[in-house]
Design a protein around this motif. Structure first.
Motif: not given
Lengths: 226, 475
Positions: A15-20
Motif C-alpha cells: 500500500r502507499g500514498a496513492s493506492g491500496d
C-alpha cells in the motif's frame, strides 16, 4: 483456509500514498486484488464464513472478522467495545467477482497448461524481474533473461497438459509468481491471451496479468480489451 | 564501437528481454482507489525522536526562514561532476511543475542541508545579504575561508543555477531574486549555467541579464520530449515543449548557448522514430546544436514514482529496467540514440559514465566554447580522471600521478573531496560513481593504490552490442 492466512499475500502486495490492495469477502469466498491491478486471487472455503452481506475493504484496513458496512464507512469490532472505522473502497464483492470471472480459465481445457510447484519457484532467481513462459511442441519452459549480466536461465518441463501453445511470448513478474506459492504449494498454470490463470485444483485460483514483448511503453489494460 | 543496427533495431531486441506489463482492471479505478484517512495531523510531516535517560525526546532542527547559508554549495556529488558549484535562490516543499520523475525532491533531502525536518513554505534568499557575501567571496575576502565554494570561485568554475529546485517559478517574476543574481553575475562577468524548464529565462529582462554576461551564459532546458501532449502527462505543471523550444530560440538568437537536456531519456515512452524526427526538427528550428543526455535517475526508483506513472497508464517498470536498472540495456540504448542524433548534426554528451567516452565534449554539460572570459572546472572528478587517463594513450596512471595533475591544474576543491576521490579511485567509499563504470580498466597497483589505463571501448557496451547483434540476427 483462515481468512487471515488468505489475506497474507494481499498484504504483501503493498500500500502507499496513492493506492491500496483491496479484498472482498462474501460467504466463504475471498477475492484479493493487488493495488497495481496485476494480480488477483480467489480463495474458497474461507473460515469463518461471512454471514451478512458481502463486504469489500482495503487489505491494510482489515482489523477483525466482525465487520459491517455503515454507509460510506466500514466498522471493525476489535473487541472490548473498541471499534475501528475506516472509509470503504469503491470496489464491491460483485465487481471483483465479475472481474475475476472474465479471466477464469477453469473451463478452458484446450489452453496450454502445466503443473508447477513451489520447488519450481525456488529454482528462479528472485533478483530478475520477469519469468517468461514458453509452451511449444508439448514441452514447457520457463525462462529468465538476466539483463544485468547477459545470461539466460531456463527450466524445462517435458510433460505439458492441454493442447494449446503460447501464441505470443508472455511473461509474469517473478514477484507475482512467487506470491502465488504463499497460498498453495502447487498449481496448474494455464496461459491465456495476455494473462495467466493458476489453479491449485482445490480452493485457490489466481489470475495474473501477463507481460508482453511489444513495442509499447504503456500498460496493457486487459479488462478494457475484454 | 560500430554496428549497422539502428537504435530501433537494438530497442526491438531489448523489448524482447524487458516486457510490457498487463493489468487486469481499469487504471482509472486504481486512480480512484486512493488511501483516504480522516483526522490526519496538520503539523510537520516528519517527526524524529531520540532516546535519552529521560525518555523519548522529540528532535528537530528548526531552520531559519532563509537558507542563505546553503544557497551556494559545491555539490556532494562533486566526485563525479566537473561543474559542481550549485546555486539556488528559491526553495520550497515542492515545485509547481509537478514532474512525475522529479529527482530534485530526493536529492534536496540527501545532498545538501536537510531542511525537511521542518517544512518551510516557498522561500527565497535575502538577496542583499547573499550578494554582499558572494561578492566578498569572489573578491577574496575573509568570509568563506578555504571553503570548497571559495576554491571553486577562485578557479572560475561556472555557477550553476537550478540543480536543487526550479528557480524561475511564477513567483520569481514578481520578486526577481534570480534576476538580481543574474545581473550581479553579468556585472562581474562571471560564467553561469542555468538549468530550468521555465520559459521565464527567455523573456526580455532575463534574456538581457544572460546575454550581457561577458563571462558567458548557458541555459539548459530540461526537455525529455518534443511532444506537448506527452510532456503534459509527465510534467503537468511545466511549460509545453513548444514554449520551451521557443525560449531556446530566443536565447540562441541573443548569443546565449541554449542546450536541450533529455534527462531522463525514456525508452518505450519517448523514443520512437517519429519522436526523434520531431525532436531533431524542433532543435533545428530553435537553433539548438547541443543535446545533453542522461538515463533515468536511480534515485527516483521508488514506489511512489512508479505509482504516479501507473496511474497514467505508463509502464514505469519497463522504462526503468531499460533506462536505468540494466547497465547493459541503458548504456546501449543511450549510445545508439545519441549516435542517431549525431547523424542529424547535433552534438551529444551524456552524464552516464558507461557511455561518456563517446561524448562530443569532455564536459558532459556541453559548455566548452560558451564561456568567453575563460573558466575552470573540477578536474578532480571521475570525468576529469577518465579524460586524463584516456589522454595517456594506454599508459597506466597511478593515484600519485593523477593527484599531481589535479594540483597542477588548479588543485582540489577541498581536502574532503580529495579524500573521497582517492577512495573512488580505489573502488572504495560510498560515492554514487565508480571508476570501473567508465572506459578505463585496472592496470595493477602503484603509488597510492590502484593504477588505471584507457580501454579501447567500454567492455560492457561491447559485450551488450555483441549479444544484441546475435539476437537481432535470430529475428
Amino acid at each position: 483456509m483462515n481468512i487471515r492466512k488468505a489475506l497474507g499475500p494481499a498484504m504483501a502486495f503493498g500500500r502507499g500514498a496513492s493506492g491500496d490492495s483491496v479484498a472482498a469477502w462474501g460467504r466463504d469466498v475471498l477475492y484479493a486484488l493487488s493495488y497495481d491491478r496485476t494480480v488477483m486471487y480467489r480463495v474458497d472455503r474461507v473460515t469463518p464464513g461471512r454471514k451478512g452481506d458481502p463486504v469489500a475493504f482495503r487489505v491494510s484496513d482489515f482489523e477483525s472478522t466482525d465487520v459491517k458496512r455503515e454507509g460510506p464507512a466500514l466498522v471493525f469490532n476489535v473487541g472490548d467495545g473498541a471499534l475501528v472505522r475506516v472509509a470503504a473502497p469503491a470496489e464491491t464483492f460483485e465487481g471483483l467477482e465479475a472481474l475475476f470471472t472474465r479471466f477464469d480459465l477453469r473451463g478452458a481445457p484446450d489452453a496450454a497448461a502445466v503443473m508447477l510447484t513451489s520447488k519450481d519457484a525456488m529454482l528462479l532467481d528472485g533478483d530478475l524481474p520477469h519469468v517468461e513462459f514458453v509452451a511449444r511442441g508439448g514441452a514447457f519452459k520457463i525462462v529468465q533473461r538476466d539483463f544485468y549480466s547477459g545470461r539466460t536461465l531456463e527450466v524445462e518441463r517435458k510433460a505439458m497438459s492441454g493442447t494449446g501453445s503460447v501464441t505470443r511470448p508472455l511473461a509474469m513478474r517473478t514477484q507475482d509468481f512467487k506470491t502465488l506459492f504463499q497460498l498453495a504449494t502447487s498449481y496448474v498454470i494455464k496461459v491465456g491471451d495476455g494473462w495467466f490463470y493458476a489453479d491449485n485444483l482445490a480452493d485457490v485460483r489466481a489470475v495474473v496479468g501477463g507481460c508482453l514483448y511489444e513495442d509499447v511503453g504503456r500498460l496493457n489494460a486487459l479488462a478494457e480489451e475484454a | 564501437m560500430e554496428t549497422e543496427l539502428t537504435y530501433w533495431d537494438i530497442k526491438e531486441v531489448v523489448g524482447r528481454i524487458v516486457p510490457r506489463q498487463s493489468v487486469l482492471g481499469s487504471l482509472s479505478e486504481a486512480h480512484r482507489m486512493r488511501v483516504r484517512k480522516t483526522g490526519r495531523r496538520s503539523g510537520p510531516w516528519y517527526r524524529e525522536y531520540r532516546l535519552n535517560p529521560e525518555g523519548w525526546q522529540e528532535f528537530s532542527r528548526v531552520l531559519p526562514d532563509t537558507f542563505d547559508n546553503s544557497a551556494l554549495m559545491v555539490s556532494r556529488k562533486a566526485c563525479g561532476c566537473p561543474l559542481p558549484l550549485n546555486l539556488d535562490v528559491w526553495d520550497g516543499p515542492v515545485c509547481s511543475f509537478n514532474c512525475l520523475y522529479c529527482f530534485a525532491n530526493y536529492f534536496r533531502t540527501t545532498l545538501y542541508s536537510s531542511f525537511f525536518d521542518q517544512v518551510q513554505p516557498l522561500r527565497t534568499i535575502d538577496a542583499d545579504a547573499f550578494l554582499a557575501r558572494l561578492g566578498a567571496l569572489m573578491d577574496g575576502g575573509a568570509q568563506g575561508g578555504q571553503s570548497a565554494e571559495r576554491r571553486a570561485l577562485d578557479l572560475r568554475v561556472p555557477i550553476r543555477i537550478g540543480v536543487r529546485f526550479e528557480n524561475f517559478i511564477p513567483k520569481e517574476r514578481k520578486v526577481g531574486t534570480a534576476l538580481r543574481v543574474l545581473r550581479f553575475l553579468a556585472e562581474r562577468g562571471y560564467p553561469v549555467i542555468v538549468d530550468t524548464k521555465s520559459t521565464l529565462v527567455g523573456e526580455d529582462e532575463y534574456l538581457r541579464a544572460l546575454a550581457d554576461n561577458a563571462g558567458g551564459a548557458v541555459v539548459q532546458f530540461s526537455l525529455s520530449s518534443g511532444d506537448d501532449a506527452f510532456l503534459r502527462e509527465i510534467e503537468p505543471g511545466a511549460p509545453l515543449a513548444s514554449e520551451r523550444f521557443e525560449a531556446l530560440r530566443r536565447l540562441n538568437e541573443a548569443g546565449v548557448r541554449g542546450v536541450a537536456r533529455i534527462e531522463p531519456f525514456l525508452p518505450f515512452l519517448a523514443d520512437s522514430e517519429e519522436w526523434a524526427r520531431n525532436y531533431v526538427g524542433r532543435c533545428r528550428e530553435a537553433g539548438v546544436g547541443y543535446v545533453c543526455w542522461d538515463a533515468f535517475s536511480y534515485s527516483c526508483a521508488n514506489e511512489h514514482t512508479r505509482r504516479l506513472f501507473h496511474q497514467r497508464g505508463l509502464d514505469f517498470d519497463r522504462m526503468f529496467y531499460a533506462a536505468s536498472d540494466s547497465r547493459l540495456a541503458t548504456g546501449l540504448l543511450l549510445w545508439a540514440m545519441m549516435r542517431h542524433f549525431r547523424s542529424e548534426g547535433l552534438r551529444c554528451s551524456t552524464y552516464d559514465d558507461t557511455v561518456s567516452q563517446y561524448n562530443d565534449d569532455v564536459l558532459c554539460c556541453q559548455v566548452t566554447g560558451a564561456f568567453k572570459g575563460g573558466f575552470g572546472w573540477n578536474v578532480g572528478s571521475s570525468k576529469g580522471a577518465e579524460d586524463y587517463i584516456r589522454r595517456q594513450g594506454g599508459r597506466a596512471v597511478s593515484w600519485g600521478e593523477f593527484d599531481a595533475y589535479v594540483e597542477g591544474a588548479g588543485g582540489w576543491l577541498s581536502a574532503g573531496l580529495r579524500r573521497d576521490f582517492w577512495q573512488l579511485w580505489n573502488l572504495d567509499g560510498d560515492s554514487a560513481y565508480s571508476m570501473a563504470w567508465s572506459s578505463v580498466e585496472p592496470a595493477g597497483m602503484g603509488d597510492g593504490g590502484m593504477m588505471w589505463r584507457a580501454a579501447a571501448d567500454n567492455r560492457v557496451l561491447v559485450d551488450a552490442l555483441r549479444y544484441v547483434e546475435m539476437e537481432a540476427g535470430r529475428g
